[in-house]
Write a protein that holds these residues in place. Structure first.
Motif, mmCIF file in Angstrom:
data_model
loop_
_atom_site.group_PDB
_atom_site.id
_atom_site.type_symbol
_atom_site.label_atom_id
_atom_site.label_comp_id
_atom_site.label_asym_id
_atom_site.label_seq_id
_atom_site.Cartn_x
_atom_site.Cartn_y
_atom_site.Cartn_z
ATOM 1 N N TYR A 62 2.593 6.098 -7.178
ATOM 2 C CA TYR A 62 1.479 6.699 -7.912
ATOM 3 C C TYR A 62 1.577 8.227 -7.857
ATOM 4 N N TYR A 97 2.737 1.549 -3.379
ATOM 5 C CA TYR A 97 1.803 1.867 -4.464
ATOM 6 C C TYR A 97 1.470 3.355 -4.466
ATOM 7 N N TRP A 98 1.058 3.888 -3.331
ATOM 8 C CA TRP A 98 0.621 5.282 -3.275
ATOM 9 C C TRP A 98 1.776 6.257 -3.445
ATOM 10 N N CYS A 99 2.930 5.938 -2.916
ATOM 11 C CA CYS A 99 4.086 6.818 -3.105
ATOM 12 C C CYS A 99 4.489 6.879 -4.578
ATOM 13 N N THR A 117 0.830 -1.205 0.000
ATOM 14 C CA THR A 117 0.000 0.000 0.000
ATOM 15 C C THR A 117 0.866 1.257 0.000
ATOM 16 N N VAL A 143 -8.652 1.788 -7.202
ATOM 17 C CA VAL A 143 -8.572 3.162 -7.716
ATOM 18 C C VAL A 143 -9.407 3.305 -8.988
ATOM 19 N N TRP A 167 -5.015 -2.374 -5.075
ATOM 20 C CA TRP A 167 -5.092 -0.918 -5.090
ATOM 21 C C TRP A 167 -5.354 -0.387 -6.493
ATOM 22 N N LEU A 171 -7.292 12.255 -8.936
ATOM 23 C CA LEU A 171 -6.184 11.355 -9.243
ATOM 24 C C LEU A 171 -5.680 11.444 -10.678
#
Length: 189
Positions: A29, A25-27, A22, A86, A82, A100
């Motif tokens: 992204y 992925y977010w970093c 998680t 999203v 994820w 996003l």
């Protein structure tokens, strides 16, 4: 049998593996989202190098001290989860998609280059003209609108053929403004 057990035994907890996937992925992204849409419609060589290096850089962060198949599969499942989540959130809640995804960017309006927008995404005249030729367009006057879409591809709306001839006659009277745009373009290169 113990060799098979060693390959699949988890060396980190399920929660830790999911938390790692998680966070990474977010970093990643957000880094790519903030990095912009450099190339129009394709991945360039530099983009591929970046993707390879990023994957190598975060590899240990994803798996931690673990090297078992099960840990790798749990981390991969977290990333895929994820990604799917999203996509679904963006579909069902358009406000999420607006946050996003980058908005489309106007590059050409009625045959005139939108230089500030081109500079913002570092799109050169050469790149833009290449994409226009791929779309079957030889001159800027043939373009009503051209956008850099959120996925990095360029969409083109052609001038109506009836309006094109009248646009061509009005273009001759506005050669001064077009040459000013060209001059501004050349001065900023």
């Amino acid at each position: 049998m113990s060799l098979l057990f060693d390959v699949f035994e988890m060396q980190q907890t399920l929660g830790e593996a999911f938390l790692r996937s998680t966070a990474i992925y977010w970093c990643i992204y957000l880094l790519f989202r903030l990095g912009g849409r450099r190339n129009i419609g394709s991945l360039g060589f530099a983009d591929i190098v970046v993707v390879i290096l990023v994957s190598e850089a975060v590899g240990n962060g994803l798996s931690g001290p673990s090297d078992t198949v099960t840990d790798g599969l749990v981390v991969a499942a977290g990333i895929v989860l994820w990604s799917a989540l999203v996509d679904r959130l963006g579909y069902f809640f358009p406000v999420v998609n607006q946050i996003l995804e980058p908005h489309r960017l106007l590059l050409i309006k009625n045959g005139v280059l939108q230089l500030n927008n081109m500079r913002r995404e570092y799109v050169t005249r050469t790149e833009l003209m290449e994409q226009l030729r791929i779309s079957g367009i030889e001159e800027l006057s043939e373009v009503k609108r051209a956008y850099l879409e959120s996925n990095g591809e360029m969409s083109v709306i052609k001038e109506d053929s009836g309006r094109k001839s009248s646009a061509a006659s009005s273009r001759t009277s506005s050669n001064h403004s077009e040459s000013s745009a060209q001059k501004t373009w050349n001065e900023n290169l």
